[in-house]
Write a protein that holds these residues in place. Structure first.
Motif, PDB file in Angstrom:
ATOM      1  N   VAL A   1     -45.071  -7.515  57.385  1.00 14.11           N
ATOM      2  CA  VAL A   1     -44.879  -8.611  58.053  1.00 14.11           C
ATOM      3  C   VAL A   1     -44.247  -9.549  57.327  1.00 14.11           C
ATOM      4  N   GLY A   2     -42.657  -9.561  56.771  1.00  7.56           N
ATOM      5  CA  GLY A   2     -41.526 -10.197  56.696  1.00  7.56           C
ATOM      6  C   GLY A   2     -41.866 -11.559  56.140  1.00  7.56           C
ATOM      7  N   GLY A   3     -40.206 -12.242  56.367  1.00  4.64           N
ATOM      8  CA  GLY A   3     -41.019 -13.830  56.018  1.00  4.64           C
ATOM      9  C   GLY A   3     -41.203 -13.817  54.327  1.00  4.64           C
ATOM     10  N   PRO A   4     -41.987 -15.581  54.269  1.00  2.15           N
ATOM     11  CA  PRO A   4     -42.539 -15.656  53.059  1.00  2.15           C
ATOM     12  C   PRO A   4     -43.367 -14.440  52.169  1.00  2.15           C
ATOM     13  N   ALA A   5     -44.193 -13.602  53.317  1.00  6.03           N
ATOM     14  CA  ALA A   5     -45.194 -12.804  52.710  1.00  6.03           C
ATOM     15  C   ALA A   5     -43.883 -11.379  51.534  1.00  6.03           C
ATOM     16  N   LEU A   6     -42.604 -11.364  51.908  1.00  3.23           N
ATOM     17  CA  LEU A   6     -42.164  -9.629  51.818  1.00  3.23           C
ATOM     18  C   LEU A   6     -41.487 -10.848  50.186  1.00  3.23           C
ATOM     19  N   VAL A   7     -41.226 -12.095  50.453  1.00  2.36           N
ATOM     20  CA  VAL A   7     -40.629 -12.844  49.028  1.00  2.36           C
ATOM     21  C   VAL A   7     -42.008 -12.579  48.164  1.00  2.36           C
TER      22      VAL A   7
ATOM     23  N   SER B   1     -42.323 -10.776  44.785  1.00  2.00           N
ATOM     24  CA  SER B   1     -42.222 -11.103  42.740  1.00  2.00           C
ATOM     25  C   SER B   1     -43.783 -10.667  43.021  1.00  2.00           C
ATOM     26  N   LEU B   2     -43.917  -9.738  43.508  1.00  2.00           N
ATOM     27  CA  LEU B   2     -45.567  -9.100  42.597  1.00  2.00           C
ATOM     28  C   LEU B   2     -45.735  -7.640  41.955  1.00  2.00           C
ATOM     29  N   LEU B   3     -44.047  -7.352  42.649  1.00  2.00           N
ATOM     30  CA  LEU B   3     -44.264  -6.020  41.726  1.00  2.00           C
ATOM     31  C   LEU B   3     -44.159  -6.042  39.893  1.00  2.00           C
TER      32      LEU B   3
ATOM     33  N   ALA C   1     -37.114 -14.470  55.341  1.00  2.00           N
ATOM     34  CA  ALA C   1     -36.990 -14.252  53.973  1.00  2.00           C
ATOM     35  C   ALA C   1     -36.321 -15.126  53.209  1.00  2.00           C
ATOM     36  N   ALA C   2     -36.735 -16.444  52.383  1.00  2.00           N
ATOM     37  CA  ALA C   2     -35.804 -16.974  51.660  1.00  2.00           C
ATOM     38  C   ALA C   2     -35.838 -16.206  50.084  1.00  2.00           C
ATOM     39  N   PHE C   3     -35.751 -15.739  49.270  1.00  3.27           N
ATOM     40  CA  PHE C   3     -35.778 -15.772  47.946  1.00  3.27           C
ATOM     41  C   PHE C   3     -35.063 -16.966  46.791  1.00  3.27           C
ATOM     42  N   PRO C   4     -35.752 -17.344  46.204  1.00  4.36           N
ATOM     43  CA  PRO C   4     -35.638 -18.026  45.531  1.00  4.36           C
ATOM     44  C   PRO C   4     -33.953 -17.475  44.589  1.00  4.36           C
ATOM     45  N   PRO C   5     -33.217 -18.324  43.807  1.00  4.60           N
ATOM     46  CA  PRO C   5     -32.382 -18.145  42.723  1.00  4.60           C
ATOM     47  C   PRO C   5     -32.881 -17.077  41.628  1.00  4.60           C
TER      48      PRO C   5
END
Length: 302
Positions: free
Chosen positions: A195-201, A205-207, A224-228
């Motif tokens: 899907v990409g985007g927020p779903a990728l982020v 995080s679920l890994l 896709a914006a990854f938080p710091p």
């Protein structure tokens, strides 16, 4: 001969193109059916005008390869290669596989790119029995195949869909956990992310520590914006890989076709029509109204 080619902008147009001239290691195939991948329409405008479109096809061998490799004349085959949306095409014998009698050519045409992507991304991620595997966009062509292949390997599969009405496409297997979105999903060993985007982020995080994410699509078209600091974690390193390995597909394609023939893998064709109806197929694909693959019948073949 007639073919569908890239036109101005993101258009697909019919054109007369030269007959293919097979090299020594190529077979000439009469194309009966082709299938559409999401990228075929989305990236059509990036191709030089006049480029013959498509990658997935199934048909009959008209001329066997001169070097003696591959199937003989009259063999029913599935093929993967650029320029597939034509009345005839030349494919390297490392890119075609004989279609078992139990499999019709429509389903065979729908299998190559989606099937190879699902199979090889799971393999690259280290799939094993007992793995927790997340598949996003699970009602799509790649997603549905990835869910089935992961289950066959003894994995626990979490199949994520975007809308509640898509749950029923996957709910037939009680061993598959079907969710809408990603809220409440417990950590996973593997993520097959389409899907990409927020779903990728979120999938990242679920890994679990040591987990692997295979990024194989970007259907959302969103950034896709990854938080710091979200890419840091203690313990064994997590990894994110972009996946697009479809080289030398013949053996894997033959394996996938054998699974379909045995009833162990289901290929869903959600839309089937003439290639004359390309614009209708494009609207269905980009509008998200179809689950499974879109297949097109070429010309006047049976």
């Amino acid at each position: 001969m007639r073919a569908l080619v890239a036109g101005p902008g993101a258009e697909g147009l019919f054109a007369e193109v030269p007959e293919p001239v097979p090299g020594p290691g190529q077979a000439l195939v009469e194309i009966h059916h082709v299938s559409v991948n999401f990228s075929d329409f989305r990236h059509m405008g990036r191709l030089p005008q006049g480029t013959v479109l498509g990658y997935d096809a199934a048909g009959v061998v008209l001329r066997a390869a001169e070097d003696g490799t591959g199937p003989g004349v009259g063999a029913r085959v599935a093929a993967f290669g650029a320029g597939a949306w034509a009345e005839r095409a030349a494919f390297g014998t490392g890119s075609i596989a004989v279609v078992p009698d139990e499999v019709d050519l429509v389903r065979a045409a729908a299998l190559p790119m989606a099937g190879l992507t699902a199979l090889r991304s799971l393999r690259a991620a280290g799939l094993a029995a007992g793995s927790r595997v997340l598949v996003t966009g699970a009602s799509g062509a790649v997603g549905r195949l990835a869910v089935q292949l992961a289950r066959r390997s003894g994995a626990h599969v979490i199949a994520s869909v975007s809308r509640p009405e898509r749950v029923h496409h996957l709910a037939a297997d009680p061993a598959v956990e079907v969710v809408v979105g990603l809220d409440g999903v417990e950590p996973v060993d593997i993520a097959i992310e389409t899907v990409g985007g927020p779903a990728l982020v979120t999938a990242w995080s679920l890994l679990k520590p040591g987990g692997n994410l295979q990024s194989i699509g970007w259907a959302s078209g969103q950034p896709a914006a990854f938080p710091p600091n979200s890419t840091f974690s203690l313990g064994p390193a997590r990894s994110l890989n972009s996946f697009g390995d479809v080289a030398a597909p013949a053996a894997d394609l033959a394996h996938l076709l054998s699974l379909v023939a045995a009833g162990d893998l289901s290929v869903e064709v959600g839309w089937h029509g003439s290639w004359e109806d390309l614009e209708d197929a494009k609207a269905a694909q980009l509008g998200g109204s179809v689950t499974g693959k879109i297949a097109l019948k070429v010309g006047q073949v049976p």
